[in-house]
Design a protein around this motif. Structure first.
Motif, short mmCIF file in Angstrom:
data_model
loop_
_atom_site.label_atom_id
_atom_site.label_comp_id
_atom_site.label_asym_id
_atom_site.label_seq_id
_atom_site.Cartn_x
_atom_site.Cartn_y
_atom_site.Cartn_z
N LEU A 25 0.86 -1.18 0.00
CA LEU A 25 0.00 0.00 0.00
C LEU A 25 0.89 1.22 0.00
O LEU A 25 1.91 1.26 0.68
CB LEU A 25 -0.86 0.06 1.26
CG LEU A 25 -1.82 -1.06 1.57
CD1 LEU A 25 -2.54 -0.78 2.89
CD2 LEU A 25 -2.82 -1.23 0.45
N ARG A 27 0.59 5.31 0.83
CA ARG A 27 -0.33 6.16 1.57
C ARG A 27 0.25 7.57 1.68
O ARG A 27 1.43 7.76 1.87
CB ARG A 27 -0.47 5.52 2.96
CG ARG A 27 -1.34 6.19 3.92
CD ARG A 27 -1.24 5.50 5.30
NE ARG A 27 -1.36 4.07 5.27
CZ ARG A 27 -2.46 3.39 5.54
NH1 ARG A 27 -3.56 4.03 5.88
NH2 ARG A 27 -2.49 2.08 5.50
N ALA A 33 -9.88 7.87 5.15
CA ALA A 33 -9.19 7.21 4.05
C ALA A 33 -10.04 7.13 2.79
O ALA A 33 -11.25 6.92 2.85
CB ALA A 33 -8.77 5.81 4.46
N ILE A 35 -9.62 4.99 -0.77
CA ILE A 35 -8.82 3.99 -1.49
C ILE A 35 -8.86 4.35 -2.97
O ILE A 35 -9.93 4.41 -3.57
CB ILE A 35 -9.35 2.57 -1.23
CG1 ILE A 35 -9.26 2.25 0.27
CG2 ILE A 35 -8.57 1.56 -2.07
CD1 ILE A 35 -9.90 0.95 0.67
N VAL A 62 -5.01 6.09 -0.11
CA VAL A 62 -4.39 4.78 0.01
C VAL A 62 -4.42 4.12 -1.36
O VAL A 62 -5.49 3.92 -1.94
CB VAL A 62 -5.14 3.89 1.04
CG1 VAL A 62 -4.50 2.53 1.15
CG2 VAL A 62 -5.20 4.59 2.39
N PRO A 64 -3.50 0.81 -3.24
CA PRO A 64 -3.01 -0.57 -3.21
C PRO A 64 -2.33 -0.91 -4.53
O PRO A 64 -2.81 -0.53 -5.60
CB PRO A 64 -4.28 -1.40 -3.02
CG PRO A 64 -5.38 -0.55 -3.54
CD PRO A 64 -4.95 0.88 -3.36
N LEU A 106 -10.01 -6.30 -1.30
CA LEU A 106 -10.34 -4.88 -1.18
C LEU A 106 -11.33 -4.62 -0.05
O LEU A 106 -11.21 -3.61 0.65
CB LEU A 106 -10.89 -4.34 -2.50
CG LEU A 106 -9.86 -4.15 -3.61
CD1 LEU A 106 -10.55 -3.90 -4.94
CD2 LEU A 106 -8.89 -3.04 -3.26
N LEU A 109 -9.39 -4.52 3.10
CA LEU A 109 -8.67 -3.26 3.19
C LEU A 109 -9.61 -2.12 3.59
O LEU A 109 -9.27 -1.29 4.41
CB LEU A 109 -8.01 -2.93 1.84
CG LEU A 109 -7.32 -1.57 1.71
CD1 LEU A 109 -6.16 -1.46 2.68
CD2 LEU A 109 -6.87 -1.35 0.27
N ALA A 110 -10.79 -2.10 3.03
CA ALA A 110 -11.73 -1.00 3.26
C ALA A 110 -12.40 -1.04 4.62
O ALA A 110 -12.80 -0.01 5.14
CB ALA A 110 -12.79 -0.98 2.16
N SER A 113 -11.25 1.36 7.07
CA SER A 113 -11.23 2.70 6.52
C SER A 113 -12.48 3.50 6.85
O SER A 113 -12.47 4.71 6.84
CB SER A 113 -11.08 2.62 5.00
OG SER A 113 -9.86 2.02 4.67
N ALA A 118 -7.03 4.16 7.32
CA ALA A 118 -6.93 3.00 6.44
C ALA A 118 -6.47 1.80 7.25
O ALA A 118 -6.04 1.92 8.39
CB ALA A 118 -5.96 3.29 5.31
#
Length: 123
Positions: A25, A27, A33, A35, A62, A64, A106, A109-110, A113, A118
């Motif tokens: 990632l 940032r 955050a 993405i 962020v 990825p 994803l 990851l979210a 957030s 994040a």
């Protein structure tokens, strides 16, 4: 330095692991955050510039690194070697609450957030 070399200057880099898959990632910024998902060929100088604009508005961008080279100019030959990757399809799957390996990653990851930061370095 060339545009592709310094496109991520000022970004922090950290790994994020979900569903057994670790990706880097990048940032920048502080605040809630956002993405930023890139299309083929991956994170380009233009995508990094967009992320900086997000950060300038008081948010954390962020990025990825999902595929391709870390930073690559969007010129010529970038579709070779990427196989059947279609980010539009992944957005459709996300919107329909369907899954694929990348949408599961994803979502992981979210998830954190939504609280304004994040995801941590591993999940």
């Amino acid at each position: 330095m060339s545009a592709t070399t310094d496109a991520l200057a000022g970004f922090t880099k950290e790994p994020f692991t979900a569903q057994g898959k670790t990706r880097d990632l990048y940032r920048i910024g502080e605040g809630p955050a956002v993405i930023v998902i890139s299309e083929i060929p991956g994170i380009t100088p233009l995508v990094a510039s967009f992320a900086r604009k997000v950060a300038e508005r008081g948010l954390t961008a962020v990025l990825p690194h999902l595929f391709g080279s870390r930073v690559r100019s969007p010129r010529g030959g970038h579709r070779q070697g990427h196989g059947p990757i279609c980010i539009s399809r992944q957005f459709s799957l996300l919107a329909l609450a369907r899954t694929s390996p990348i949408t599961v990653w994803l979502r992981a990851l979210a998830a954190p957030s939504t609280t304004g930061a994040a995801a941590p370095a591993s999940a």
